[in-house]
Design a protein around this motif. Structure first.
Motif, PDB file in Angstrom:
ATOM      1  N   LYS A 195      38.270  28.925  41.035  1.00  0.00           N
ATOM      2  CA  LYS A 195      37.877  30.183  40.156  1.00  0.00           C
ATOM      3  C   LYS A 195      36.572  30.155  40.055  1.00  0.00           C
ATOM      4  O   LYS A 195      35.932  31.418  39.964  1.00  0.00           O
ATOM      5  CB  LYS A 195      38.870  29.975  38.993  1.00  0.00           C
ATOM      6  N   VAL A 196      35.720  29.172  39.751  1.00  0.00           N
ATOM      7  CA  VAL A 196      34.358  29.091  39.347  1.00  0.00           C
ATOM      8  C   VAL A 196      33.518  29.669  40.470  1.00  0.00           C
ATOM      9  O   VAL A 196      32.800  30.764  40.594  1.00  0.00           O
ATOM     10  CB  VAL A 196      33.902  27.820  38.818  1.00  0.00           C
ATOM     11  N   ASP A 230      32.005  19.211  36.225  1.00  0.00           N
ATOM     12  CA  ASP A 230      30.855  20.096  35.477  1.00  0.00           C
ATOM     13  C   ASP A 230      30.572  21.116  36.826  1.00  0.00           C
ATOM     14  O   ASP A 230      29.298  21.480  36.789  1.00  0.00           O
ATOM     15  CB  ASP A 230      29.675  19.272  35.070  1.00  0.00           C
ATOM     16  N   LEU A 238      31.099  24.181  36.914  1.00  0.00           N
ATOM     17  CA  LEU A 238      30.450  25.357  36.076  1.00  0.00           C
ATOM     18  C   LEU A 238      29.186  24.933  35.649  1.00  0.00           C
ATOM     19  O   LEU A 238      28.245  25.846  35.922  1.00  0.00           O
ATOM     20  CB  LEU A 238      31.273  25.926  35.130  1.00  0.00           C
ATOM     21  N   THR A 275      34.180  33.350  41.632  1.00  0.00           N
ATOM     22  CA  THR A 275      33.539  34.248  40.638  1.00  0.00           C
ATOM     23  C   THR A 275      32.047  34.225  40.800  1.00  0.00           C
ATOM     24  O   THR A 275      31.523  35.279  40.908  1.00  0.00           O
ATOM     25  CB  THR A 275      33.858  33.870  39.170  1.00  0.00           C
ATOM     26  N   VAL A 276      31.486  33.134  41.002  1.00  0.00           N
ATOM     27  CA  VAL A 276      29.870  32.895  41.346  1.00  0.00           C
ATOM     28  C   VAL A 276      29.736  33.617  42.517  1.00  0.00           C
ATOM     29  O   VAL A 276      28.691  34.304  42.573  1.00  0.00           O
ATOM     30  CB  VAL A 276      29.339  31.658  41.214  1.00  0.00           C
ATOM     31  N   THR A 301      39.290  36.756  45.824  1.00  0.00           N
ATOM     32  CA  THR A 301      39.985  36.021  45.023  1.00  0.00           C
ATOM     33  C   THR A 301      40.470  34.650  45.618  1.00  0.00           C
ATOM     34  O   THR A 301      40.242  34.544  46.546  1.00  0.00           O
ATOM     35  CB  THR A 301      41.548  36.829  44.720  1.00  0.00           C
ATOM     36  N   PRO A 302      40.452  33.758  44.692  1.00  0.00           N
ATOM     37  CA  PRO A 302      40.572  32.439  45.118  1.00  0.00           C
ATOM     38  C   PRO A 302      41.959  32.280  45.947  1.00  0.00           C
ATOM     39  O   PRO A 302      42.980  33.170  45.720  1.00  0.00           O
ATOM     40  CB  PRO A 302      40.666  31.567  43.868  1.00  0.00           C
ATOM     41  N   TYR A 304      44.879  30.199  46.169  1.00  0.00           N
ATOM     42  CA  TYR A 304      45.439  28.973  45.686  1.00  0.00           C
ATOM     43  C   TYR A 304      46.605  28.313  46.343  1.00  0.00           C
ATOM     44  O   TYR A 304      46.829  27.087  46.190  1.00  0.00           O
ATOM     45  CB  TYR A 304      46.318  29.460  44.131  1.00  0.00           C
ATOM     46  N   LYS A 320      31.220  35.839  44.265  1.00  0.00           N
ATOM     47  CA  LYS A 320      31.354  37.311  44.292  1.00  0.00           C
ATOM     48  C   LYS A 320      30.177  38.192  43.327  1.00  0.00           C
ATOM     49  O   LYS A 320      29.707  39.241  43.677  1.00  0.00           O
ATOM     50  CB  LYS A 320      33.001  37.900  43.945  1.00  0.00           C
ATOM     51  N   MET A 321      30.222  37.532  42.254  1.00  0.00           N
ATOM     52  CA  MET A 321      29.094  38.005  41.359  1.00  0.00           C
ATOM     53  C   MET A 321      27.745  38.085  41.685  1.00  0.00           C
ATOM     54  O   MET A 321      26.896  38.901  41.470  1.00  0.00           O
ATOM     55  CB  MET A 321      29.348  37.543  39.759  1.00  0.00           C
ATOM     56  N   TRP A 377      42.110  24.311  41.424  1.00  0.00           N
ATOM     57  CA  TRP A 377      42.202  25.733  40.812  1.00  0.00           C
ATOM     58  C   TRP A 377      40.947  25.982  40.056  1.00  0.00           C
ATOM     59  O   TRP A 377      40.323  27.212  40.259  1.00  0.00           O
ATOM     60  CB  TRP A 377      43.443  25.723  40.021  1.00  0.00           C
ATOM     61  N   THR A 378      40.519  25.271  39.176  1.00  0.00           N
ATOM     62  CA  THR A 378      39.453  25.616  38.320  1.00  0.00           C
ATOM     63  C   THR A 378      38.130  25.698  39.168  1.00  0.00           C
ATOM     64  O   THR A 378      37.570  26.724  39.051  1.00  0.00           O
ATOM     65  CB  THR A 378      39.151  24.347  37.440  1.00  0.00           C
TER      66      THR A 378
END
Ligand SMILES: [Zn+2]
Lengths: 229, 335
Positions: free
Chosen positions: A73-74, A34, A36, A77-78, A209-210, A212, A80-81, A69-70
């Motif tokens: 990405k989360v 969890d 995210l 994204t969090v 970017t992540p 990987y 940078k935003m 990976w997930t």
């Protein structure tokens, strides 16, 4: 300089704050599935613990991975935003570098090791005095043994088992490896980011970017998912 | 009220600014067509990685095109239900970060509700209640839109979605990806009655769809010829196959209309751009005295403007999501 650091590459939400000189708070929230759901709450809780609001933050450090990976990405994204929306300077930090930083060794070679999810596959790298030596390693931990030629601090999660594998592969390493158990740390990411941001090394948040390390090649994915449609 | 919409449930990274639920100031869509062509379809992890790369740029572009900044945005609406899990996560992570950083409300929405609103956004005079057919590569559903944001799902695909069948047949025929537009174009030169393909479940009273049998029947009919190196009448196959899909979609929708005593049909989703589908729906509905509506072509495929419009409707009803908003890849259309 108050810097918020986040890293969700492992099975924790790691969130920390540094004032540029020392760690104000370093929190690790369990988040196996969890990431995210919890991440923004966890950031909020961590800031509150440091008696800060997001507007007090002067920079953001984002753990880029490698790792889940997930998760990355989360987290990326969090990170940078948040930086984009709150108009804060941002800096991406690889999770391996942040782990090496938590070993606190100025002289010894440090080798952070992160599980790549399947079997004995790992991500690793070597650092001395905070500087990366050589390329990232992605592969079977048994093959890592060949790269270890001098005393090294092995750092990461479940690290004893990795030492055992290395020593089994190469018995001469027996007295050369010290280990330190550690999870990704938001504070480590924040500290490293603070140093870089103070030097003016900011990045365009949207470009983060992540990391990987394992390429999303057609083969890997086509085999894994059998292309839909 | 200015809403920033975000949609990343499948393979389009999209952000849009919509004012008061009806005025589109911008709608930015980054398609992953290059990846689709390379892999012959959506590969979930590949699509999710692309979303993570593009999301910030797409949002910035939507703001720039709409000549607004985040200061002007009153709320963020995002697709959080139904789609590819890793893809949905990127959009939701972005949306909650913006909501938290700007202290503005957040709302998570169901992707299909977005498609229903794509048509409301395109046709402000589209009456409610109505029967909505949403049909694309990823989904195929019949919904009774009973009141504003209140739905009853009447049927869905049991296997392939219609758009998926288009893609697979196009691939089989060696045509370009995505298959829908190619088959649509090719069919215009073909004979719709050249081959009698089955109309799956057309006589069944159920309102569910099934296109996998039709696909198999088309493929089986021509496998032998292909093996013998015979040339295939591509445009005839395309036109006959398309006609079978269209007939099925129209028949099921009309059955739903009659069952619910409805007067209005809304056809939406990527396949609603298909010219023959629009033609047959228009003819049939005219004959039966039913009104039919289609979205603007730019709002047929996945886009964030429809999510912003749906978000506006829900927010006006007082709904909000909190910062723990999570993704639900298989959530039913609720509400
Ligand atoms: Zn869709």
């Amino acid at each position: 300089m108050i810097v918020l650091g986040i890293d969700t590459s492992g099975y924790v939400n790691a969130v920390g704050v540094s004032d540029g000189r020392q760690v104000l708070v370093d929190q690790s929230f369990p988040a196996r599935t969890d990431s995210l759901e919890q991440i923004v709450d966890n950031i909020n809780t961590t800031l509150k613990k440091a008696k800060l609001k997001l507007k007090d933050v002067e920079g953001i450090g984002v753990g880029l991975g490698p790792g889940s990976w997930t998760g990355i990405k989360v987290g990326v994204t969090v990170g940078k935003m948040l930086a984009f929306s709150a108009e804060k300077p941002v800096c991406g930090i690889t999770t391996l570098e942040a782990l090496a930083y938590t070993a606190h060794s100025r002289t010894k070679l440090v080798c952070p090791v992160i599980s790549a999810g399947v079997g004995d596959a790992v991500y690793a790298a070597f650092y001395r005095a905070g500087v990366q030596k050589g390329d990232f390693f992605t592969g079977d931990v048994n093959d890592l043994a060949a790269l270890v030629k001098e005393p090294v601090i092995l750092i990461g999660s479940n690290i004893k088992s990795y030492r055992d594998i290395l020593v089994k592969q190469k018995p001469t390493l027996k007295n050369k490896i010290t280990i330190k158990e550690a999870l990704p740390s938001g504070a480590a990411v924040a500290c490293l980011a603070a140093t870089r941001l103070k030097q003016g090394k900011t990045e365009d948040p949207l470009s983060l970017t992540p990391l990987y390390l394992k390429e999303s090649t057609a083969k890997v994915f086509v085999n894994k998912y059998k292309v839909k449609k | 009220m200015l809403i920033l919409g975000i949609e990343t449930s499948c393979d389009e990274t999209s952000a849009a600014l919509v004012e008061d639920g009806n005025n589109i100031l911008s709608s930015t869509i980054a398609t992953q067509l290059d990846l689709l062509k390379k892999y012959g379809g959506v590969v979930p992890e590949v699509a999710a990685r692309r979303h993570a790369e593009l999301i910030g740029y797409v949002i910035k572009e939507a703001l720039n095109t709409g000549k607004k900044t985040l200061d002007d945005v009153d709320a963020v609406a995002v697709t959080s239900r139904q789609g590819l899990i890793g893809c949905l996560m990127v959009g939701v992570a972005a949306a909650k970060s913006i909501s938290y950083a700007r202290q503005i409300p957040l709302i998570g929405l169901h992707h299909i509700e977005g498609h229903i609103f794509a048509n409301i956004l395109s046709n402000p005079d589209l009456p409610i209640p109505h029967i909505a057919l949403t049909v694309s590569g990823g989904h195929n559903m019949l919904v009774h839109v009973k009141r504003n944001c209140r739905y009853e799902v009447l049927g869905a695909t049991l296997d392939d979605a219609a758009g998926e069948a288009f893609d697979k047949i196009a691939k089989f025929l060696g045509l370009d990806f995505p298959g829908g537009p190619v088959i649509d174009r090719l069919s215009k030169q073909g004979n719709r009655k050249a081959f009698a393909f089955p109309r799956p479940m057309i006589r069944s009273k159920e309102l569910d769809f099934s296109f996998s049998g039709l696909k198999t029947s088309v493929i089986n009919m021509f496998k032998e010829k292909i093996a013998n190196g015979e040339s295939l009448p591509l445009s005839d196959i395309a036109a006959s196959f398309q006609e079978a899909v269209v007939d099925t979609l129209v028949a099921k929708t009309i059955r739903a209309v009659e069952e619910k005593n409805a007067k209005v049909v809304s056809v939406t989703g990527g396949v609603s751009a298909n010219t023959r589908l629009r033609e047959v729906f228009t003819e049939t509905c005219k004959k039966k005295g039913i009104q039919v509506f289609f979205p603007k072509l730019s709002l047929c495929t996945d886009n964030a403007a429809m999510i912003a419009a749906a978000g506006y409707a829900r927010m006006k009803m007082g709904e909000r999501s909190d910062l723990r908003l999570n993704v639900f890849p298989n959530a039913p259309l609720g509400g």
